[in-house]
Design a protein around this motif. Structure first.
Motif, PDB file in Angstrom:
ATOM      1  N   MET A   1       0.857  -1.088  -0.165  1.00 46.31           N
ATOM      2  CA  MET A   1       0.030  -0.143   0.071  1.00 46.31           C
ATOM      3  C   MET A   1       0.738   1.325   0.121  1.00 46.31           C
ATOM      4  SD  MET A   1      -3.034   1.065   2.807  1.00 46.31           S
ATOM      5  CE  MET A   1      -1.875   0.926   4.016  1.00 46.31           C
ATOM      6  N   SER A   2       0.745   2.196  -0.941  1.00 47.71           N
ATOM      7  CA  SER A   2       1.315   3.514  -0.892  1.00 47.71           C
ATOM      8  C   SER A   2       0.956   4.534  -0.021  1.00 47.71           C
ATOM      9  CB  SER A   2       1.314   3.965  -2.480  1.00 47.71           C
ATOM     10  OG  SER A   2      -0.090   4.553  -2.671  1.00 47.71           O
ATOM     11  N   SER A   3       1.912   5.473   0.197  1.00 49.92           N
ATOM     12  CA  SER A   3       1.476   6.626   1.049  1.00 49.92           C
ATOM     13  C   SER A   3       0.374   7.328   0.621  1.00 49.92           C
ATOM     14  CB  SER A   3       2.645   7.654   1.172  1.00 49.92           C
ATOM     15  OG  SER A   3       3.879   6.921   1.734  1.00 49.92           O
ATOM     16  N   LEU A   4       0.228   7.331  -0.650  1.00 55.07           N
ATOM     17  CA  LEU A   4      -0.960   8.073  -1.225  1.00 55.07           C
ATOM     18  C   LEU A   4      -2.221   7.189  -0.949  1.00 55.07           C
ATOM     19  CD1 LEU A   4      -1.898  10.313  -2.983  1.00 55.07           C
ATOM     20  CD2 LEU A   4      -1.722   8.899  -5.162  1.00 55.07           C
ATOM     21  N   ASP A   5      -2.187   5.806  -1.006  1.00 53.89           N
ATOM     22  CA  ASP A   5      -3.568   5.324  -0.541  1.00 53.89           C
ATOM     23  C   ASP A   5      -3.825   5.739   0.893  1.00 53.89           C
ATOM     24  OD1 ASP A   5      -3.528   4.002  -3.146  1.00 53.89           O
ATOM     25  OD2 ASP A   5      -2.176   2.380  -2.339  1.00 53.89           O
ATOM     26  N   ILE A   6      -2.848   5.377   1.655  1.00 54.16           N
ATOM     27  CA  ILE A   6      -3.215   5.877   3.082  1.00 54.16           C
ATOM     28  C   ILE A   6      -3.611   7.241   3.200  1.00 54.16           C
ATOM     29  CG2 ILE A   6      -2.105   6.380   5.485  1.00 54.16           C
ATOM     30  CD1 ILE A   6       0.069   4.200   4.515  1.00 54.16           C
ATOM     31  N   PHE A   7      -2.989   8.210   2.524  1.00 53.08           N
ATOM     32  CA  PHE A   7      -3.651   9.578   2.834  1.00 53.08           C
ATOM     33  C   PHE A   7      -4.853   9.879   2.184  1.00 53.08           C
ATOM     34  CE2 PHE A   7      -3.800  13.837   0.779  1.00 53.08           C
ATOM     35  CZ  PHE A   7      -3.708  14.504   1.851  1.00 53.08           C
ATOM     36  N   THR A   8      -5.211   9.361   1.011  1.00 56.97           N
ATOM     37  CA  THR A   8      -6.335   9.569   0.481  1.00 56.97           C
ATOM     38  C   THR A   8      -7.498   8.987   1.060  1.00 56.97           C
ATOM     39  OG1 THR A   8      -6.194   7.774  -1.243  1.00 56.97           O
ATOM     40  CG2 THR A   8      -5.685  10.013  -1.926  1.00 56.97           C
ATOM     41  N   SER A   9      -7.264   7.573   1.425  1.00 59.48           N
ATOM     42  CA  SER A   9      -8.336   6.872   2.242  1.00 59.48           C
ATOM     43  C   SER A   9      -8.666   7.472   3.738  1.00 59.48           C
ATOM     44  CB  SER A   9      -7.879   5.340   2.339  1.00 59.48           C
ATOM     45  OG  SER A   9      -7.800   4.830   1.122  1.00 59.48           O
ATOM     46  N   GLU A  10      -7.606   7.695   4.424  1.00 59.03           N
ATOM     47  CA  GLU A  10      -7.918   8.173   5.676  1.00 59.03           C
ATOM     48  C   GLU A  10      -8.358   9.493   5.658  1.00 59.03           C
ATOM     49  OE1 GLU A  10      -7.298   6.498   8.692  1.00 59.03           O
ATOM     50  OE2 GLU A  10      -7.151   4.706   7.591  1.00 59.03           O
ATOM     51  N   VAL A  11      -7.854  10.610   4.907  1.00 58.83           N
ATOM     52  CA  VAL A  11      -8.466  11.781   4.725  1.00 58.83           C
ATOM     53  C   VAL A  11      -9.849  11.788   4.476  1.00 58.83           C
ATOM     54  CG1 VAL A  11      -8.558  14.264   3.453  1.00 58.83           C
ATOM     55  CG2 VAL A  11      -6.314  12.988   4.232  1.00 58.83           C
ATOM     56  N   SER A  61      -6.740   1.600   3.272  1.00 55.80           N
ATOM     57  CA  SER A  61      -6.121   1.974   4.311  1.00 55.80           C
ATOM     58  C   SER A  61      -6.018   1.028   5.539  1.00 55.80           C
ATOM     59  CB  SER A  61      -6.025   3.318   4.514  1.00 55.80           C
ATOM     60  OG  SER A  61      -7.155   3.646   5.148  1.00 55.80           O
ATOM     61  N   GLY A  62      -7.160   0.333   5.661  1.00 56.42           N
ATOM     62  CA  GLY A  62      -7.453  -0.439   6.924  1.00 56.42           C
ATOM     63  C   GLY A  62      -8.388   0.439   7.719  1.00 56.42           C
ATOM     64  N   ALA A  63      -9.047   1.666   7.326  1.00 59.65           N
ATOM     65  CA  ALA A  63     -10.109   2.166   7.885  1.00 59.65           C
ATOM     66  C   ALA A  63      -9.680   2.371   9.546  1.00 59.65           C
ATOM     67  CB  ALA A  63     -11.345   1.295   8.120  1.00 59.65           C
ATOM     68  N   HIS A  64      -8.601   3.075   9.701  1.00 62.12           N
ATOM     69  CA  HIS A  64      -8.381   3.567  11.047  1.00 62.12           C
ATOM     70  C   HIS A  64      -9.268   4.515  11.620  1.00 62.12           C
ATOM     71  CE1 HIS A  64      -3.859   1.995  10.894  1.00 62.12           C
ATOM     72  NE2 HIS A  64      -4.469   1.002  10.321  1.00 62.12           N
ATOM     73  N   LEU A  65      -9.093   5.806  10.557  1.00 67.41           N
ATOM     74  CA  LEU A  65     -10.027   6.862  10.939  1.00 67.41           C
ATOM     75  C   LEU A  65      -9.865   7.655  12.402  1.00 67.41           C
ATOM     76  CD1 LEU A  65     -13.370   5.547   9.670  1.00 67.41           C
ATOM     77  CD2 LEU A  65     -11.393   6.533   8.429  1.00 67.41           C
ATOM     78  N   GLY A 165     -10.970  -9.717  15.375  1.00 68.11           N
ATOM     79  CA  GLY A 165     -10.255 -10.256  14.439  1.00 68.11           C
ATOM     80  C   GLY A 165     -10.172  -9.462  13.211  1.00 68.11           C
ATOM     81  N   LEU A 166      -9.147  -8.930  13.228  1.00 69.23           N
ATOM     82  CA  LEU A 166      -8.697  -7.833  11.998  1.00 69.23           C
ATOM     83  C   LEU A 166      -8.447  -8.553  10.726  1.00 69.23           C
ATOM     84  CD1 LEU A 166      -6.823  -5.515  14.022  1.00 69.23           C
ATOM     85  CD2 LEU A 166      -8.900  -5.034  13.341  1.00 69.23           C
ATOM     86  N   VAL A 167      -8.755  -7.972   9.763  1.00 67.79           N
ATOM     87  CA  VAL A 167      -8.659  -8.610   8.347  1.00 67.79           C
ATOM     88  C   VAL A 167      -7.208  -8.086   7.599  1.00 67.79           C
ATOM     89  CG1 VAL A 167      -9.600  -8.733   5.973  1.00 67.79           C
ATOM     90  CG2 VAL A 167     -11.084  -8.746   8.087  1.00 67.79           C
ATOM     91  N   LYS A 168      -6.738  -9.009   6.872  1.00 71.58           N
ATOM     92  CA  LYS A 168      -5.534  -8.546   6.120  1.00 71.58           C
ATOM     93  C   LYS A 168      -6.032  -8.798   4.464  1.00 71.58           C
ATOM     94  CE  LYS A 168      -1.381 -10.248   6.958  1.00 71.58           C
ATOM     95  NZ  LYS A 168      -0.301 -11.129   7.192  1.00 71.58           N
ATOM     96  N   ALA A 170      -5.191  -8.167   0.411  1.00 67.22           N
ATOM     97  CA  ALA A 170      -4.185  -8.831  -0.681  1.00 67.22           C
ATOM     98  C   ALA A 170      -2.881  -8.206  -0.797  1.00 67.22           C
ATOM     99  CB  ALA A 170      -4.701  -8.462  -2.190  1.00 67.22           C
ATOM    100  N   ASP A 171      -2.554  -6.854  -0.353  1.00 62.68           N
ATOM    101  CA  ASP A 171      -1.343  -6.386  -0.263  1.00 62.68           C
ATOM    102  C   ASP A 171      -0.885  -6.149   1.335  1.00 62.68           C
ATOM    103  OD1 ASP A 171      -2.773  -4.384   1.036  1.00 62.68           O
ATOM    104  OD2 ASP A 171      -2.310  -2.761  -0.417  1.00 62.68           O
ATOM    105  N   GLY A 172      -1.213  -7.031   2.240  1.00 63.49           N
ATOM    106  CA  GLY A 172      -1.105  -7.040   3.574  1.00 63.49           C
ATOM    107  C   GLY A 172      -1.363  -6.029   4.659  1.00 63.49           C
ATOM    108  N   THR A 173      -1.964  -5.155   4.180  1.00 58.46           N
ATOM    109  CA  THR A 173      -2.882  -4.139   5.231  1.00 58.46           C
ATOM    110  C   THR A 173      -3.713  -4.687   5.744  1.00 58.46           C
ATOM    111  OG1 THR A 173      -2.653  -2.432   3.393  1.00 58.46           O
ATOM    112  CG2 THR A 173      -3.956  -2.083   5.180  1.00 58.46           C
ATOM    113  N   ILE A 174      -3.738  -4.411   7.162  1.00 56.76           N
ATOM    114  CA  ILE A 174      -4.368  -5.130   8.094  1.00 56.76           C
ATOM    115  C   ILE A 174      -5.300  -4.040   8.827  1.00 56.76           C
ATOM    116  CG2 ILE A 174      -4.239  -6.236  10.503  1.00 56.76           C
ATOM    117  CD1 ILE A 174      -1.885  -7.419   9.837  1.00 56.76           C
ATOM    118  N   GLY A 175      -6.400  -4.265   8.734  1.00 60.39           N
ATOM    119  CA  GLY A 175      -7.509  -3.359   9.630  1.00 60.39           C
ATOM    120  C   GLY A 175      -8.986  -4.042   9.606  1.00 60.39           C
ATOM    121  N   LEU A 176      -9.922  -2.947   9.402  1.00 62.22           N
ATOM    122  CA  LEU A 176     -11.203  -3.423   9.727  1.00 62.22           C
ATOM    123  C   LEU A 176     -11.654  -4.081   8.235  1.00 62.22           C
ATOM    124  CD1 LEU A 176     -12.823  -0.478  11.894  1.00 62.22           C
ATOM    125  CD2 LEU A 176     -12.566  -2.686  12.553  1.00 62.22           C
TER     126      LEU A 176
END
Length: 254
Positions: A1-11, A61-65, A165-168, A170-176
């Motif tokens: 997962m790229s930094s852009l994926d984290i940024f766009t999803s979490e924002v 991004s794993g949906a931290h929020l 039980g968190l979910v992983k 395809a690219d290894g990101t763990i989250g809801l």
């Protein structure tokens, strides 16, 4: 997962969370709103639906929020520590944007409420008269007890997330996962109904700090102060609660 994926999803996810959560508070508290005086149950479910919608949006991004969730997943070992600043910064930015969107959507109701004579008299109040739309404050002000309330409520949230039980992906990101997002939303509703009375249940540093910053700068008439002397409680309390929950999970459940 790229930094852009984290940024766009979490924002985006956090923005929608705050838009719907702050929006339900505005709907209930502001005059000339069709939902005026709908009550605490409506607010609790509105925040729960906000969490659900934001979490679905932020699945990549794993949906931290929530910086408390990010911290807990880093302690657990599911989120790299190097990604933590990006997650937390993105969540804070999303929360600010969500609060601004609430202001836009309810602009007429803010004007109608804050220009009434009793609100003009409260223009120096701290916290201000519409603070609940943007940030939390306690019903009984006691720094230690308010802090402990936020620690306890956030512990419940984080421990529920870690033990479901968190979910992983395809690219290894763990989250809801999708079911996890629904469970978490229901937990948030439960926390609001059971533990939200004393402090307004921030349980999310970005949820409180981002809209508080927006309240401080938005051109709201007679809005009063942003209660910065209390702002540490809904930031530090949830982070401490998250750390305790993650530490206990690693000790006894991992």
């Amino acid at each position: 997962m790229s930094s852009l994926d984290i940024f766009t999803s979490e924002v985006t996810g956090t923005m929608v969370l705050i838009l719907l959560g702050g929006g339900v508070v505005a709907a209930v508290n502001l005059k000339r709103s069709k939902a005026f005086a709908a009550g605490w149950v409506a607010i609790a479910f509105g925040w729960g639906f906000g969490v659900l919608t934001g979490a679905y949006i932020a699945q990549p991004s794993g949906a931290h929020l929530n910086p408390a969730v990010t911290l807990a997943l880093a302690i657990k070992g599911d989120t790299p520590w190097g990604d933590v600043p990006l997650y937390m910064g993105s969540e804070l930015l999303g929360a600010i944007l969500g609060a601004v969107l609430v202001w836009v959507a309810y602009y007429s109701q803010f004007q109608a409420t804050l220009r009434e004579p009793d609100m003009v008299e409260m223009k120096h109040a701290n916290p201000g008269p519409v603070h609940g739309v943007f940030f939390t404050s306690p019903e009984v002000r006691n720094g230690l007890l308010n802090f402990l309330t936020e620690v306890i409520a956030t512990f419940v949230l984080i421990f529920a997330i870690l033990t479901q039980g968190l979910v992983k992906d395809a690219d290894g990101t763990i989250g809801l996962g999708r079911m996890g997002a629904l469970i978490t939303a229901l937990v948030v509703v439960g926390i609001g109904l059971s533990l939200g009375g004393p402090t307004g249940y921030a349980i999310n540093p970005a949820r409180d700090l981002g809209p508080r910053l927006a309240h401080a700068v938005l051109p709201l008439p007679n809005k009063g102060g942003s209660d910065w002397s209390y702002a540490w409680v809904p930031v530090v309390g949830p982070l401490v609660g998250a750390a305790i929950a993650a530490g206990l999970y690693n000790l006894a459940w991992a």
